[in-house]
Design an enzyme around this catalytic site. Structure first.
Site, mmCIF file in Angstrom:
data_model
loop_
_atom_site.group_PDB
_atom_site.id
_atom_site.type_symbol
_atom_site.label_atom_id
_atom_site.label_comp_id
_atom_site.label_asym_id
_atom_site.label_seq_id
_atom_site.Cartn_x
_atom_site.Cartn_y
_atom_site.Cartn_z
ATOM 1 N N SER A 87 48.446 44.482 31.906
ATOM 2 C CA SER A 87 49.460 43.530 32.331
ATOM 3 C C SER A 87 50.784 44.255 32.606
ATOM 4 O O SER A 87 50.787 45.247 33.339
ATOM 5 C CB SER A 87 49.615 42.433 31.265
ATOM 6 O OG SER A 87 50.364 41.337 31.752
ATOM 7 N N ASP A 116 42.560 35.332 37.770
ATOM 8 C CA ASP A 116 43.480 35.854 36.772
ATOM 9 C C ASP A 116 44.450 34.781 36.265
ATOM 10 O O ASP A 116 44.726 34.679 35.077
ATOM 11 C CB ASP A 116 44.269 37.024 37.361
ATOM 12 C CG ASP A 116 45.152 37.712 36.352
ATOM 13 O OD1 ASP A 116 44.707 38.707 35.759
ATOM 14 O OD2 ASP A 116 46.298 37.257 36.141
ATOM 15 N N HIS A 122 43.533 35.971 32.843
ATOM 16 C CA HIS A 122 44.417 37.083 32.507
ATOM 17 C C HIS A 122 44.333 37.478 31.035
ATOM 18 O O HIS A 122 44.389 38.664 30.711
ATOM 19 C CB HIS A 122 45.864 36.723 32.858
ATOM 20 C CG HIS A 122 46.813 37.856 32.696
ATOM 21 N ND1 HIS A 122 46.859 38.933 33.566
ATOM 22 C CD2 HIS A 122 47.763 38.111 31.754
ATOM 23 C CE1 HIS A 122 47.787 39.781 33.179
ATOM 24 N NE2 HIS A 122 48.352 39.323 32.082
#
Length: 283
Positions: free
Chosen positions: A93, A209, A264
């Site tokens: 990330s 995501d 995600h």
């Protein structure tokens, strides 16, 4: 006998230790969020040394990105000094973008392979996850906060890339246009050379995501000024080879890994992802 020897060879190949691995967590978490990947590597390849960096955990992950780069760079340098054979590095990330910048800011690095796990490499233009930290933030007006002196003190503001306010992006953003060499600086050549040293640059992302927006940003794709997603190979960054993506791709050193159906917050907490899409690139 031949089958037994083959099985023995495959077993040894599967259990041999990797180069040391560095892990870097994402925004508003800490090293604990990367424990599954750490355990996965250590279990599948015993003897592999894994460094799980805990710097800038929690709210401190919102600190200015250049400040984080400077602080974490020293940690990376201390680690790599002890491993002349080189190390592999994985960032998740925001940590994926931070880690990539750390390489660029340290052109003498000894990173062998870099894995970007769902990182906003082309920038971010989505507020879904930000509402927890910036209450009342609206997508269309977020530029008013992020493209300001105050906004540029935040990590998110440093890589906020509003396709409808590109002049403000280039005028006010102190980070992303520079690390992507969209704005030339006295470090542009170093930024490019540092990435070209890599044996592999692996960019992992996927269409479900739901946080990295657009998801193609995880592979350097992004919106154009009309809000249409441009694939990485059609971006200026790729076409002009500003940071070496085109060169790496032509040398088969840039690997794009697209995995559908992964939220995600599952990339770093799913054993299957680790087994199938991370371990193969850590040799």
């Amino acid at each position: 006998m031949r089958n037994i020897l083959l099985l023995l060879f495959l077993y040894i190949l599967n259990t041999i230790a990797y180069r040391p691995v560095i892990l870097l967590h994402g925004i508003l978490t800490g090293s604990e969020s990367m424990e599954l990947i750490k355990n996965c590597i250590e279990e599948k390849h015993p003897g592999t040394i894994v460094y799980n960096i805990d710097k800038f955990g929690g709210w401190s992950s919102l600190d200015n990105m250049w400040y984080q780069v400077k602080q974490v760079s020293q940690i990376i340098t201390n680690i790599t000094t002890n491993h002349s054979e080189g190390v592999n590095f994985l960032g998740y990330s925001q940590g994926a973008l931070l880690g990539r910048t750390i390489l660029q800011a340290n052109p003498n690095h000894t990173i062998h392979r870099y894995i970007s796990l769902s990182g906003p490499q082309g920038g971010q233009y989505g507020t879904q996850f930000l509402h927890l930290y910036f209450p009342g933030l609206a997508l269309e007006t977020a530029f008013e906060l992020f493209y300001s002196r105050v906004g540029q003190h935040t990590s998110v503001g440093n890589y906020w890339n509003d396709p409808y306010h590109q002049k403000l992006f280039y005028d006010y953003s102190q980070y992303l246009p520079y690390v992507n060499n969209e704005i030339r600086s006295n470090r542009s050549d170093e930024f490019k050379a540092a990435l070209l040293k890599l044996d592999k640059l692996v960019l992992i992302g996927g269409p479900q995501d739901n946080v990295i927006t657009p998801w193609q940003s995880s592979q350097f794709g992004y919106y154009n000024e009309n809000g249409t997603v441009v694939k990485f190979e059609d971006t200026v960054t790729y076409k002009l080879d500003t940071i070496g993506l085109k060169t790496l791709y032509q040398k088969k050193k840039l690997i794009l890994v697209t995995v559908p159906g992964v939220d995600h917050f599952m990339w770093h907490t799913n054993v299957t992802i680790c087994d199938n899409y991370i371990l193969p690139y850590l040799d």
